[in-house]
Scaffold this motif. Structure first.
Motif, mmCIF file in Angstrom:
data_model
loop_
_atom_site.group_PDB
_atom_site.id
_atom_site.type_symbol
_atom_site.label_atom_id
_atom_site.label_comp_id
_atom_site.label_asym_id
_atom_site.label_seq_id
_atom_site.Cartn_x
_atom_site.Cartn_y
_atom_site.Cartn_z
ATOM 1 N N TYR A 183 81.817 65.046 -51.936
ATOM 2 C CA TYR A 183 80.936 64.380 -50.980
ATOM 3 C C TYR A 183 79.895 63.519 -51.693
ATOM 4 N N VAL A 184 79.723 62.276 -51.195
ATOM 5 C CA VAL A 184 78.728 61.351 -51.737
ATOM 6 C C VAL A 184 77.832 60.878 -50.593
ATOM 7 N N ALA A 185 76.522 61.017 -50.764
ATOM 8 C CA ALA A 185 75.550 60.615 -49.748
ATOM 9 C C ALA A 185 74.815 59.358 -50.194
ATOM 10 N N LEU A 186 74.986 58.278 -49.445
ATOM 11 C CA LEU A 186 74.389 56.982 -49.740
ATOM 12 C C LEU A 186 73.331 56.645 -48.692
ATOM 13 N N GLY A 187 72.580 55.568 -48.929
ATOM 14 C CA GLY A 187 71.753 55.043 -47.868
ATOM 15 C C GLY A 187 70.286 54.874 -48.172
ATOM 16 N N ASP A 188 69.508 54.838 -47.088
ATOM 17 C CA ASP A 188 68.078 54.542 -47.162
ATOM 18 C C ASP A 188 67.249 55.799 -46.976
ATOM 19 N N SER A 189 65.982 55.622 -46.586
ATOM 20 C CA SER A 189 65.049 56.749 -46.473
ATOM 21 C C SER A 189 65.440 57.763 -45.413
ATOM 22 N N ALA A 235 77.202 64.283 -54.699
ATOM 23 C CA ALA A 235 76.411 63.246 -55.368
ATOM 24 C C ALA A 235 75.484 62.625 -54.338
ATOM 25 N N PHE A 236 74.192 62.588 -54.653
ATOM 26 C CA PHE A 236 73.156 62.176 -53.704
ATOM 27 C C PHE A 236 72.419 60.974 -54.287
ATOM 28 N N THR A 237 72.762 59.772 -53.822
ATOM 29 C CA THR A 237 72.148 58.564 -54.371
ATOM 30 C C THR A 237 71.326 57.789 -53.355
ATOM 31 N N ALA A 238 71.195 58.278 -52.136
ATOM 32 C CA ALA A 238 70.369 57.605 -51.127
ATOM 33 C C ALA A 238 68.948 57.431 -51.649
ATOM 34 N N CYS A 239 68.292 56.346 -51.238
ATOM 35 C CA CYS A 239 66.986 56.023 -51.824
ATOM 36 C C CYS A 239 66.073 55.369 -50.794
ATOM 37 N N ALA A 240 64.838 55.823 -50.749
ATOM 38 C CA ALA A 240 63.849 55.236 -49.850
ATOM 39 C C ALA A 240 63.724 53.738 -50.096
ATOM 40 N N GLY A 241 63.658 52.988 -49.010
ATOM 41 C CA GLY A 241 63.480 51.547 -49.111
ATOM 42 C C GLY A 241 64.750 50.761 -49.343
ATOM 43 N N ALA A 242 65.879 51.434 -49.456
ATOM 44 C CA ALA A 242 67.130 50.743 -49.797
ATOM 45 C C ALA A 242 67.571 49.774 -48.710
ATOM 46 N N ARG A 243 68.049 48.636 -49.170
ATOM 47 C CA ARG A 243 68.723 47.668 -48.311
ATOM 48 C C ARG A 243 70.199 47.655 -48.681
ATOM 49 N N THR A 244 70.966 46.876 -47.946
ATOM 50 C CA THR A 244 72.407 46.847 -48.203
ATOM 51 C C THR A 244 72.711 46.460 -49.647
ATOM 52 N N GLY A 245 71.978 45.472 -50.173
ATOM 53 C CA GLY A 245 72.222 45.038 -51.547
ATOM 54 C C GLY A 245 71.903 46.111 -52.572
ATOM 55 N N GLN A 267 74.070 52.362 -55.891
ATOM 56 C CA GLN A 267 74.359 53.679 -55.333
ATOM 57 C C GLN A 267 75.830 54.089 -55.357
ATOM 58 N N LEU A 268 76.716 53.196 -55.651
ATOM 59 C CA LEU A 268 78.147 53.474 -55.478
ATOM 60 C C LEU A 268 78.820 54.108 -56.688
ATOM 61 N N GLY A 269 78.078 54.339 -57.766
ATOM 62 C CA GLY A 269 78.661 54.879 -58.987
ATOM 63 C C GLY A 269 79.472 56.148 -58.815
ATOM 64 N N PRO A 270 79.029 57.123 -58.005
ATOM 65 C CA PRO A 270 79.775 58.378 -57.883
ATOM 66 C C PRO A 270 81.082 58.254 -57.084
ATOM 67 N N ARG A 292 84.904 51.264 -49.284
ATOM 68 C CA ARG A 292 86.339 51.517 -49.105
ATOM 69 C C ARG A 292 87.119 51.188 -50.365
ATOM 70 N N SER A 293 86.706 50.166 -51.085
ATOM 71 C CA SER A 293 87.404 49.790 -52.314
ATOM 72 C C SER A 293 87.306 50.894 -53.363
ATOM 73 N N LYS A 294 86.129 51.503 -53.490
ATOM 74 C CA LYS A 294 85.913 52.530 -54.513
ATOM 75 C C LYS A 294 86.360 53.917 -54.070
ATOM 76 N N ALA A 295 86.404 54.141 -52.744
ATOM 77 C CA ALA A 295 86.799 55.452 -52.220
ATOM 78 C C ALA A 295 87.830 55.251 -51.109
ATOM 79 N N PRO A 296 89.042 54.870 -51.480
ATOM 80 C CA PRO A 296 90.043 54.457 -50.487
ATOM 81 C C PRO A 296 90.474 55.531 -49.510
ATOM 82 N N SER A 297 90.302 56.795 -49.861
ATOM 83 C CA SER A 297 90.771 57.874 -48.991
ATOM 84 C C SER A 297 89.643 58.626 -48.295
#
Length: 269
Positions: free
Chosen positions: A38-44, A82-92, A98-101, A162-167
């Motif tokens: 499991y990988v958690a991405l995103g903003d605050s 893997a928990f990479t979500a970060c306060a203030g994050a935008r799409t860029g 954040q996509l490393g894991p 989707r490119s990095k985690a196809p399934s």
């Protein structure tokens, strides 16, 4: 008597079979959860800003074990988290840092993103400090951005995931409505401002849900679970303006994460 003994014996066998099957199902469910990467991405809203107990190692990202991703991981014991979500994050920021894991082995991804792109913080600043007309004009600008620019930015993020985690199963979390209209607040923003802010949240969620669906992702809205727990309700799960910690303003409390976000994510995961 003999018939009674046979019936009892048959019932015992049936009960044993049911217990065996139930036990097997429980073991199977546990094994299934344990096999998840499991990988958690995103903003605050995903890092857990507003719920406290921040991990000092996460710095300004303000990740916390009280956030819905960490709570889900604690309850389900996935193989990796893997928990990479970060306060203030935008799409860029998601695509850049954040996509490393993510990998072909990733089974589950969660993400909340788009609010900062649409200028949520600035909208709230204008609406709190300036006139009703200024607030409504700033919200109109945000809605125009959601129409013109945000869909392309979300497409870029979703395509990269989707490119990095196809399934992987990808769950896109939405944002709550912020105010209970005609609620308990005696002062503060006007009802017109509150209504416009709520409508803007719905507008952002609708746009995000469409982009998520077009990429085959699951959109998980939280407006339902937060109903009755908005600002100006008697049991709010959202911080109002917090002058002692501006960054926590208009973010879920610990209860908002555990009771507002977690059940929705659990159902969608």
């Amino acid at each position: 008597m003999k018939l009674a003994r046979i019936t009892a014996f048959s019932s015992s066998l049936l009960l044993g079979a049911v217990l065996a099957l139930t036990g097997a199902s429980a073991v199977s469910a546990a094994e299934s959860a344990a096999a998840v990467d499991y990988v958690a991405l995103g903003d605050s809203y995903s890092s857990g800003v507003g719920s406290g107990g921040y991990d000092s190692a996460s710095g300004s990202c303000k990740r916390t074990p009280r956030s819905y991703p960490a709570l889900w991981a604690a309850a389900n014991a996935p193989a990796t988290f893997a928990f990479t979500a970060c306060a203030g994050a935008r799409t860029g920021d998601v695509t850049a840092g954040q996509l490393g894991p993510l990998s072909a082995a990733t089974d589950l991804v969660s993400i909340s993103i788009g609010g900062n792109d649409a200028g949520f913080s600035d909208v709230m600043t204008v609406c709190v400090l300036q006139s009703e007309s200024a607030c409504l004009n700033r919200i109109a600008q945000a809605r125009a951005f959601v129409d013109s620019t945000l869909p392309g930015s979300l497409d870029t993020v979703y395509t990269a995931i989707r490119s990095k985690a196809p399934s992987a199963r990808v769950v896109v979390l939405g944002y709550p409505r912020f105010y209970q209209l005609k609620g308990t607040c005696a002062a503060g923003l006007s009802e017109a401002k509150r209504t416009a802010i709520n409508n803007a949240s719905d507008y952002l969620n609708d746009a995000t849900a469409k982009r998520a669906a077009d990429h085959g992702f699951t959109f998980a809205g939280v407006s339902g679970t937060f109903t009755g727990h908005e600002i100006c309700s008697s049991a709010s799960w959202l911080h109002s303006l917090n002058v002692l910690d501006i960054g926590e303003s208009y973010h879920p409390t610990a209860a908002g994460q555990s009771q507002g976000y977690l059940p929705v994510f659990t159902s969608a995961a």
